[in-house]
Design an enzyme around this catalytic site. Sequence first.
Site, PDB file in Angstrom:
ATOM      1  N   HIS A 174      53.854  58.432  49.341  1.00  0.00           N
ATOM      2  CA  HIS A 174      53.613  59.950  49.195  1.00  0.00           C
ATOM      3  C   HIS A 174      54.785  60.910  49.487  1.00  0.00           C
ATOM      4  O   HIS A 174      54.996  61.708  49.423  1.00  0.00           O
ATOM      5  CB  HIS A 174      52.174  60.452  49.779  1.00  0.00           C
ATOM      6  CG  HIS A 174      51.799  61.423  49.816  1.00  0.00           C
ATOM      7  ND1 HIS A 174      51.214  62.226  48.692  1.00  0.00           N
ATOM      8  CD2 HIS A 174      51.463  62.871  50.700  1.00  0.00           C
ATOM      9  CE1 HIS A 174      51.208  63.355  48.390  1.00  0.00           C
ATOM     10  NE2 HIS A 174      51.472  63.628  50.431  1.00  0.00           N
ATOM     11  N   LYS A 216      50.597  76.110  43.044  1.00  0.00           N
ATOM     12  CA  LYS A 216      50.008  76.303  42.481  1.00  0.00           C
ATOM     13  C   LYS A 216      49.691  77.774  43.695  1.00  0.00           C
ATOM     14  O   LYS A 216      50.186  78.332  44.754  1.00  0.00           O
ATOM     15  CB  LYS A 216      48.621  75.755  43.296  1.00  0.00           C
ATOM     16  CG  LYS A 216      48.610  74.734  41.393  1.00  0.00           C
ATOM     17  CD  LYS A 216      48.061  73.376  41.834  1.00  0.00           C
ATOM     18  CE  LYS A 216      48.193  72.665  43.297  1.00  0.00           C
ATOM     19  NZ  LYS A 216      47.819  71.564  43.478  1.00  0.00           N
ATOM     20  N   GLY A 265      42.373  66.055  39.003  1.00  0.00           N
ATOM     21  CA  GLY A 265      41.948  68.097  39.436  1.00  0.00           C
ATOM     22  C   GLY A 265      44.129  67.711  38.724  1.00  0.00           C
ATOM     23  O   GLY A 265      43.728  69.213  37.887  1.00  0.00           O
TER      24      GLY A 265
HETATM   25  C1  R5P Z   1      49.750  65.924  46.517  1.00  0.00           C
HETATM   26  O1  R5P Z   1      50.445  66.267  47.189  1.00  0.00           O
HETATM   27  C2  R5P Z   1      49.563  64.835  45.700  1.00  0.00           C
HETATM   28  O2  R5P Z   1      51.430  64.312  45.315  1.00  0.00           O
HETATM   29  C3  R5P Z   1      49.032  64.429  44.241  1.00  0.00           C
HETATM   30  O3  R5P Z   1      48.509  65.435  43.524  1.00  0.00           O
HETATM   31  C4  R5P Z   1      47.434  64.743  45.129  1.00  0.00           C
HETATM   32  O4  R5P Z   1      47.238  63.714  45.598  1.00  0.00           O
HETATM   33  C5  R5P Z   1      46.887  64.251  43.609  1.00  0.00           C
HETATM   34  O5  R5P Z   1      45.417  64.217  43.203  1.00  0.00           O
HETATM   35  P1  R5P Z   1      44.109  64.681  42.758  1.00  0.00           P
HETATM   36  O6  R5P Z   1      44.483  63.320  41.481  1.00  0.00           O
HETATM   37  O7  R5P Z   1      42.890  64.804  43.381  1.00  0.00           O
HETATM   38  O8  R5P Z   1      44.378  66.480  42.739  1.00  0.00           O
END
Ligand code: R5P
Length: 310
Positions: free
Chosen positions: A127, A190, A223
């Site tokens: 990550h 965002k 999301g």
């Molecule tokens: C966030 O920093 C990650 O890179 C992803 O964008 C995030 O974990 C995606 O999460 P979700 O699918 O729940 O929006």
Amino acid sequence: MKLISGNSNQQLSELVSSYLDVPLTECRIQRFSDNEIFVEIMENVRGKDTFFVQSTSYPANDHLMELLIAIDALKRGSANRITAVMPYFGYARQDRKTGGRTPISAKLVANLITAAGADRVLTLELHAGQIQGFFDIPVDNLSAAPVFVPYIEKKFKDADICVVSPDVGGVVRARQLAKRIGADLAIIDKRREKAGVSEVMNVIGEVKDKVCILVDDIVDSGGTLCNAAIALESQGAKEVHAYVVHGVLSGAAVERVSKSTLKTLVITDSIAATEEMKAAPNIEQVSIAPLIGEAARRISEERSISELFR
Ligand code: R5P
């Protein structure tokens, strides 16, 4: 070289095994009636270069505990070297304190893996790259680009493509991919203008009439991607696809993605696909087995891994 599989993703381990032409070493993972985990490696590993393949995906805690206990079993079996092969490194999103009295669980997991006796870690698209520094043992953090790029190039040969990062945190990953395929880059910013007012998605970059390719490391609830697709379409994007390394897809995520305007979501098999994922009309999976296998082989033969990404 000994290749051993945990329970998290047997299919990926089998694909890695056939890529390497190295059979999987038999390993019994059992539960006591109180759910304690017991691991027994069924072949001699004394003096061997061992690779234990385990993503710490759902159920994350069980898979993590299996990994730790297997490492201990290998250590006590006198393996010469133990590599924790973690195609998906769970807990990575907890890589900093988010408030007072909160943990840095990614660091704790790194400590646990090291304390259990791993000599090195082989993983894919952490990550945050800095998580490598949570370990005091070598970490090979592979990029999924060699898997995605040929797929994208073939599928969108004549299209006007724009690679899009769905948030500011993913810009480096998106920029690297855009550079490799010679495409433009856009970023979604965002913002919540006022408390209690819904999020505003500002698209930075020109996406009108373009085929947009969202890239991210994780899709969890879906999301981020589904909202990004709406924002891009409102700016005139022709169609939106997503390439995401780790398909966590928890809760109702598969349904959300299926009903979204995303034309396709391509994920890797770092996490085993559920039947629901396989049945989803717009979710595809590509295998990272050759990449993981090749990296494991190079570790074993003490050869360069960075050469794989040139
Ligand atoms: C966030 O920093 C990650 O890179 C992803 O964008 C995030 O974990 C995606 O999460 P979700 O699918 O729940 O929006």
